[in-house]
Each structure stands twice: as C-alpha cells, then as structure tokens.
Design an enzyme around this catalytic site. Structure first.
Site, PDB file in Angstrom:
ATOM      1  N   LYS A   1       7.264  76.194  -2.296  1.00  9.43           N
ATOM      2  CA  LYS A   1       5.931  75.698  -2.630  1.00  9.43           C
ATOM      3  C   LYS A   1       4.941  76.668  -2.030  1.00  9.43           C
ATOM      4  O   LYS A   1       4.876  76.807  -0.804  1.00  9.43           O
ATOM      5  CB  LYS A   1       5.703  74.293  -2.055  1.00  9.43           C
ATOM      6  CG  LYS A   1       4.245  73.828  -2.179  1.00  9.43           C
ATOM      7  CD  LYS A   1       3.975  72.427  -1.652  1.00  9.43           C
ATOM      8  CE  LYS A   1       2.500  72.079  -1.837  1.00  9.43           C
ATOM      9  NZ  LYS A   1       2.154  70.692  -1.502  1.00  9.43           N
TER      10      LYS A   1
ATOM     11  N   SER B   1       1.189  77.425  -1.472  1.00 12.60           N
ATOM     12  CA  SER B   1      -0.162  76.859  -1.526  1.00 12.60           C
ATOM     13  C   SER B   1      -1.228  77.902  -1.221  1.00 12.60           C
ATOM     14  O   SER B   1      -2.384  77.556  -1.005  1.00 12.60           O
ATOM     15  CB  SER B   1      -0.289  75.703  -0.522  1.00 12.60           C
ATOM     16  OG  SER B   1       0.609  74.670  -0.850  1.00 12.60           O
TER      17      SER B   1
END
Lengths: 297, 297, 297, 297
Positions: free
Chosen positions: A164, A166
C-alpha cells in the site's frame, strides 16, 4: 485466500467514551459487507492503531473477521516499531483468522532506518509470518519513504505479496509497478490518486474515502477495468474534495464525522485527537452532497 | 526534588540477546553515579523506548531509581501516542519513584497534531501527573515541532517544569527562553549546541554524548557558570565530531558501540536497528581519542 | 582593507516609482556612516539584487563606495547563476572600488549544484577576482546549503576570506568555525543568532536588523568582546521579535517599512513584492518601541 | 495560433566554448521540426535560461522562430524575478514573433511570494503581454509551489491560457484540471507522469525527454487519444529510467549528453554546471538502448 485486488476500506475503530464499541462496529461491518468492497483493513492508520493496546488489537481483529463476510478479506495492520513486537502481533493476527498483514515501516529511529535495516526488518517479519505480508509506505505519517529499489528487492520474497503506497508520488508508484512481479499487488493508498494508479497498473486501493463512499470508489475501479477512462475521470475529479477533508485536512476526526453523516457510526477518536468543529462538519457535509452521497444526519 | 538543572544522560537500555540485561545496567548506573551528572533519563529516545513493552518500562524505571544515587534525578520517558496511555504510564512511573516525566509529542497523526491538540494533550497529562512534567521536542524523530507560543502557554501550568528541545534551532530555543518563567528549565537536547543554548539561558542539557563523556559535558556547563566562555568553546568545538557519530549519523547503534569502547556496557540495539560495522566503529574510536576520552576496548 | 570583522548592514536599495532614488540613498548612507557599523553590503538579498539590471548594480556600487566613509567597508553582492556573469560583475565591482565581493551560491539547477560544482564555481570566481571573496550561504532563499566540508576546502583559497552563513544552523556554524583557518571570517547572517554565533567564534554579523538598529547590534558585538555575556543576552533576546518581522515574516517589505519608521528612507520594494499593510506596520512599530528604538514616523 | 495541446520539447541551448552555437541550433531545430512535436519551448529550465543575458535571449527566440516550422509553436521562457523585467522580456519575445510566453514563478524572496503576490505578478504580466501567457510551476528548482486555488483564479484571465506543472504531484494536477475552464491547457512538466496527467485531462506535456525521444512521447499522447491505455502504459513505464537520468538525476548535463548520443548536438552546459562523467554517460546510453532509441555516437 481471495486474490489481492479491488477496493479496501481501512476502517476506523469506533469508540464510546474512549472504549471500543463492538456493537457499533458490528453494525458498520454489516453495512460495509453489503458493498462492493473486496475487504477491509483493521488497524491501519485510520483505525488509530497507535492508540490501541496489544490485547485490544487482537480482540478487534478476531471480532472483525468473525463479523465480516467470509468471501471478503480482512487485513490486519500489525506493524510495530520493533521487529519482535511486529512478529508477535502478526502471529496473533493469523491465529485469529485474518487473511493478511499490512506492515508499516518502523520509523521512529530515522537515522537507523536506512534501506538495509528496512529490508532486514521485512524479511524477518515475512519469514516468521503465517500469512501474506503487505508493505505499507505512509511517508505523510512516518516521515520515511520506501524506495522503489527496496520494494523491488522485497517483492521477490514468497510471503510478501503487495504494497500500500500512500505517498501519492505517481512516479514512484509507476516505478514500483515496473519493477515488481506481475502478481505483486500495488495498492493506491488514497482515493485522490486512485485512477492514475490504476491506469499505471495498480491492482486496487485501500482508501479512507472507501469507508464513506465505498461504491463510488469501486465504480472507478470497475470503469477502469471496462476501459471507460473518461467516465472514471469524472468520478475521480469529483471525489478529490471529500477525500482531502477525510485525510490530509482533518484526518480520522474528519473521517469519523463523515461516517456519522452517511449512516455509519463514526464517533470521536481517542485523545489527543480533538473533535472537529461545526464549520469543518459543514465543509464535509457540503462535499458529500456535491458528490451525491446520501447524508442521513 | 533536586532542581532541574545541569547535565543529564539519556541512558541506553542494555540488551543481551534482545532481553534487558539488568546486571549490565547496574554496572553502568554505578559508573554514571560517580560522575558529575545531575541525573539520567530512562527511556528517552536513546533508551529505545518505542521497542519496550509497558511492563518492561515500569520495571526498568524502578530498577534505575533503586540503583542510582538518591541525590541525583531519575527522569522517565513516559510519552505514548494516546493521552490515556501516557497518563497511565506517568502514574506508574511516579509509583516506582522516578522524579519527573519527560513526555514526547504524540506525532503519528500529524494532520491532527496542531497546537490546540498538543496543548490539550499536555494539559491533560500534567493535570493527571503526580510528578513534574517536562516537554520533549524531538522533530528529527517525530517530524513535528513544538512552537515557542505553544511552549509559552504550557509553561504556566504548575506541573510543567521544563522542556528538552532537540531541534537544534537556536533561534527557537532563544525565543522559548525569552517567553517562559525564569524557573522553567530549558534543556539543550544535544551536545552539539550545548554552549550556545547555555549562553542564551538554558538550564542544562540532556545529551546522548553525556553517556560517553559525562564529565566533558559537565565541564562545559561549569565553565559557562564561571564565565569562562573561551575555555568552554574549545571543548564545545572538540565534542562536535563525537556527538554527530552517536546521534544523527549512527544513532543509538553508534552510541552503544561508543559505550563499549569507554568501559561501559553498550551492546546491540533491538532489531530492526542494525549493528554498525568495523569502519563506523573506527570512526567513533578515532573521535573518542581526539577528544581525549580514554578507550578500554 | 580594514579587517573583516564587526557588524555590517546589508542595505536595501531605495526606490521611488521603481527607480533607484540616489538622493535617498545618499541620506541613508550618511546616517549609517555615523553608526558603529564596520561596513555595508550593497546588493545582498535585502538590496533586492535579483531585481536589478547589471548597469544598475555597477552604478549602485560606485555610488555607495563614493558616499560611505572611507574607513568603513563596502561589500558588493556580485553572485549570479552563471560563472561567467559572476566573474564579470565581480571585476566591475572591483573597478568601482568596492572592498570585497559577497557571492551567493548558484542554485536554480539544484540537481547539478552538488559540492564539486559549487567548489569549482567558487574557485573559478576567486581565481578571477581582484578583490577578496566572501561565500554566501542563504538556504532560506536558495533552497541549497553549503556544507562544512565544502567551506573547509574553499577556506584555503587565498582570495576566499570568509562566509556569511544565514542558515541559522548553529551546529553547522560551529563546525565551520572549527574547520577554517583562524583568520577566515565567519559572519552570522541574521541578528536572531548573533550572540550564539559570536560565542562560538564568529567574527561578526551581516544583519538585516543592523539597518534599523545598528548600534544595538554593535552593542551585542562589543559586549561579547568585553566578556559581558549576560548583558549581551538581554539585548539578544530583546531583538528577536523585531528581527523576525524584518526577515522571515515580512522580508524586505517589512525592513523598508521599519526604516521609514526610524528616520531612514525605506519606501517600497520593486514588484512583485507587495507592500505590507497597516496591521503589519503596527506590529513592527510595536516591536521597535519595545526594543527602545526611537520611531519618528 | 495553433491550439495549446500536444507534446513540446523544452530545448537546450547549444554552446561551443560557452558561446551560443547557432549553426548547431539550426541543425537541431531542423530535426525536431520533422518529428510529431507540437512545438518547442526556448529558454525553459533546460535552455539554461538563468545563464543567458537579455540580448542573448532575444536573439535566440528570434532565431528559433525563424528556423522552426511555421505550423509548430515556439514558446519563450520569459520569466524573471522582477515584474518589470518579465514584462519587458515578454514584449520583446512577442516582437520577434514567438507564439506564447512561459512564465516561471519569481521565487528568490520566498517570504514575500505568497499567493497574493504571485497572483498580482501574473496579472501584471498578462495585462501587459501581447501574446498568450502560460504559468510555469517548477518547485524542484524554485522551492515554491503554485496552489490549485491560485491557478484557478488566474485561469480566468483572458491572456493566461495554461500551465506547465512540473511538480509531479498528480493530485494537485487533478485538482487544477478540475478547477480551470475546459480550454485552459494543463501540461505535464515531465515525461515521468505524462500518461497519468493525460488520463486526468492534461492537454499535453512539455518534457525534457521529448528532446531525445520526441516520437515516443508523442506516441503516448496519441495512444491516450485513441483510448489505447494499456499500450500507452507500456511506453510510459519504459521511459521512466531515461527520463530520470535527463532530469532529476543529471539535469541538463545529462540531457545534453543524451542528445549527443542520438544524433543531435548536445555539447556542454555553461558553468557552473559540470559535465557528466563516463559512467553517467554509460547509464544514459544503456537507458536509451533499452528504450529502443537509436544511438549514433
């Protein structure tokens, strides 16, 4: 395990008087379970992970897995600062049935967290994890960035299945996608760059905004898969304002307020996070309405 | 309580095979107790605070207080991310007899940690603390800075007695000293700017380098109080190289290696911090020798 | 040449209707000439150097040298982005009689301005300069910092005689002073850290605030030389507020407004710098009054 | 004027012994004129704009316009630090026939370059410009960012027709596209995020890499317009490595070396930019070959 793709909501932890409100959580889980979400992350940043004790974390993962549809994934945010604590929590998360672990970079000792230390850390965690591991790059909170060469090296580990990211750095995301094996899942870490990331080959997103507007986020994902880029772009542009309010601008306090408006239980974060005021709430309500998300409160 | 001034060492936590080595700690405490140090900080950044469990922390504070001279202070690093955890640990630290609490800024949720949230946090902690509270500003690790206006507001709280500012920003330190009451103790957070901070009115320093070269740091402090600025400057310039190696450059891994060289027990940090290599050790040894600190290993 | 020490004012360039107002400049120079300043810098940052054409610069240097007391230094800010332009201007500045050149780091092409390029640049400029060269490190404006190792290497060049360091990083300033020959002049680049820099061995300061309150800045310098550190500290703390207003907060627009208040001609900067408003002026007036500087307008 | 869309090359200025080599430029212009480029930018960052005198700039614009196909655009980089200089150069650029002006943010006086000052600056320039004005946001070089609200306000000015955003911040680029009128042209400022920007609605790109591989960049643009996103993605991923070498990593020195390899004249930048070494050249050659760009030297 279902494959690691699609849209995930990193759900907030509901509190009443600072204690976990399992009844509220159960209601929320029921609602998210009926959406097009591929799964949820329990105790990502929006879950206020740094505010929970170890026992609370394990109980929360167990509860969420039990009360969320079996055909959808439950991913546990298990990262701690020390290698030993992260391994311990990852094993306990696996024990209670979660499907994968999302492991944030340790970051307090920035002078020591160079690439070799981070690489060794993730190898140690993955070697000891009974479940798939996802890397979690969150420079906005950690002040530390995972570089594409580091991600490339880690992507060959059999237990490390995705990341992930970000950062919002689309060039970095593009480089990572270029460098990793095709079955390694790169997820956009915020709805604000979901479409660009998907177009570059991301497998999905784990998005704060997916708590509040799950089906709009899923719609962007579906449209891209159908090749309908221009339709996806319209939603992508529309979602930017709401997304900013529930992430960079007001954080989890804004996200919880937004949930209260759309029929979920949001409530207040634990302290020291302060509640947002009426003006901030009005901003959020206005963004929800412009986006066509039905508000109930 | 002895007054909050002078030189403090934020001591590292000794580990053998990743477990706290209390016998080694006792030896180290004995040696530091014989120096001119005014006290120690147990579980500041160099104590690897984010790597210890709550039970370990309390046991460590109790042990340190018991084995350190009564006329010197033991300050506990009790800051956590949540208000409730910080209050709980501060009370437990007080229960085991430590003299004051050093409380780092919560920092993970940067979007929410604006001045009003930080102010409320410190007021809540101080209102519930049985012992004096020291603010701890450590932007290099936290990515967050406490502004002078915030420190000014907090300095009027009867339980908040001082600040350790590790920013290295001498203008900010000067502004804080200008704004706080005369009995509020501003401490330099690193030996690299000890003399400039003292000259501006700091009450002392809590310094990584004070673990390795306590009496040199105390000497700078004493010389300033005697008005011997030029002599202080000579030591201040000499200590810069060593200080960089045990802080910004190699962090606690460097600090522990340096301790091993000067007759204390250093050992290895917990993972994911990696040990430093032979070349890095040679650099440290050379800096110690140039500084005239006797090496034994 | 008088020796490179003491307090210097980097004077603003006075404009009326955006044209250089030489009559106003002459008046200002007369007043500064009667203070304890060791000299002035003409076309440093506060001189709006990037807004002037080459012909204007040369005329301005000539005028300033002609109308300023002979026993005080006039230093010309001659740095441009290209090596050839900087050499050309430095020669022309020498032709019109200025005493030294202050040369800012080229900075637009940050990817290319690594230490080797900066070192070669300064060597090329110094090799071709008829007058002493001072390095000028101004990261707040340039986004680029000169490292102590780079300054150390350059300090051995026979034509490079000093540095104005406006970084405000007192550790870096200390390292530079430690590394350079004793007759190399390190100047504080802002009044906000004048005393700490002097205590570490700086030879003086070139300070925006010295335009407005020259004798207070000189007083700090004199008190340090007399060993009266505590008296110097009082003034140093008092001057912080004014200094912030005429540098980081309102820049040259604030500095010019302050000059108007204390009996010099300030006027307006060239566009695109906007004039400050009434509220900002009231802030400055208040800071001047608290500092005991007499205001006349 | 042809419409502001498609791929533009911000061409380097060729030098022999630091003087502009017009014969080399003419050859290069002939080659670029035969590609699918929509136009060129003369004296953007890669043109070493800060290194050229005013007379050189005007002569260069005139020459480029004269020797480049009439049906393609020539855009002049006319931005200076002062409003008056930018207006003067923009008028002179218009006099010699260029089609539009690309105006970088003034940035030296960062404390004063807040949004109101930047807005007034661009309005003043546009009000006085005979030709269309493009905003140029280049935070990597300037240390200053144009915010979406500022761009929105400026986009309603009749003379301001677009923006080159080199921030690489895809969220910001998306917000700008959302906020500006449909005929306002947003250009990607680097090939590294060309596809994501186009997918979000950018009208094209002005790309360092378009000097070296113009038709590959044009191919991405064409494929997006044909809805062939997956084919575009393949090229986009392939071009990342080359792009990094001729922008963030080695800057204009790398770009010029690459041009020499592909049959254009590159040569050396003006000093203080240093030439790159053999190892860096080998890196670039390797990236060109992997990309399938034919190298001739």
């Amino acid at each position: 395990m279902s494959s690691l793709k699609g849209i995930f909501a990193p759900i907030p932890t509901p509190f009443v008087d600072e204690e976990i409100a399992y009844d509220k959580l159960e209601e929320n889980l029921g609602k998210w379970g009926e959406t097009g979400l591929s799964g949820i992350v329990v105790l990502g940043s929006n879950g206020e992970q740094p505010f929970l004790d170890e026992e609370e974390k394990i109980e929360l993962w167990a509860f969420a897995r039990k009360h969320f549809p079996e055909d959808k994934l439950v991913i546990a945010g298990t990262g701690c600062e020390s290698t030993r604590a992260t391994i311990r929590l990852t094993k306990k998360a696996a024990d209670v049935g979660v499907d994968a672990a999302l492991v944030i970079t340790p970051h307090y000792f920035k002078a020591n967290m160079k690439d070799p230390a981070l690489e060794q850390y993730y190898r140690d965690v993955a070697d000891n994890s009974p479940i798939p591991v996802l890397l979690y790059n969150m420079p906005g909170n950690t002040g530390l960035n995972m570089t594409p060469p580091l991600v490339k090296r880690l992507s060959s580990h059999p237990k490390i299945k995705g990341i992930k990211d970000s950062s919002g750095n689309i060039v970095q995301i593009s480089e990572i996608i270029r460098d990793v094996p095709p079955d390694f899942s790169v997820f956009a870490g915020s709805a604000s760059f979901l479409l660009p990331a998907l177009v570059m080959g991301a497998k999905g997103g784990t998005l704060a905004a997916a708590n509040v507007a799950p089906d709009l986020c899923v719609k962007i994902y579906d449209l891209v898969n159908e090749g309908k880029i221009e339709e996806a772009r319209v939603i992508q542009k529309d979602i930017l304002a709401l997304n900013a309010l529930v992430t960079s601008k007001y954080g989890v306090a804004g996200l919880k307020a937004a949930l209260d408006m759309v029929g979920y239980f949001g409530g207040l974060p634990r302290r020291p996070i302060l509640p947002i005021g009426e003006q901030e709430k009005a901003e959020i309500r206005s963004a929800l309405e412009k986006l066509g998300v039905k508000t109930v409160a």
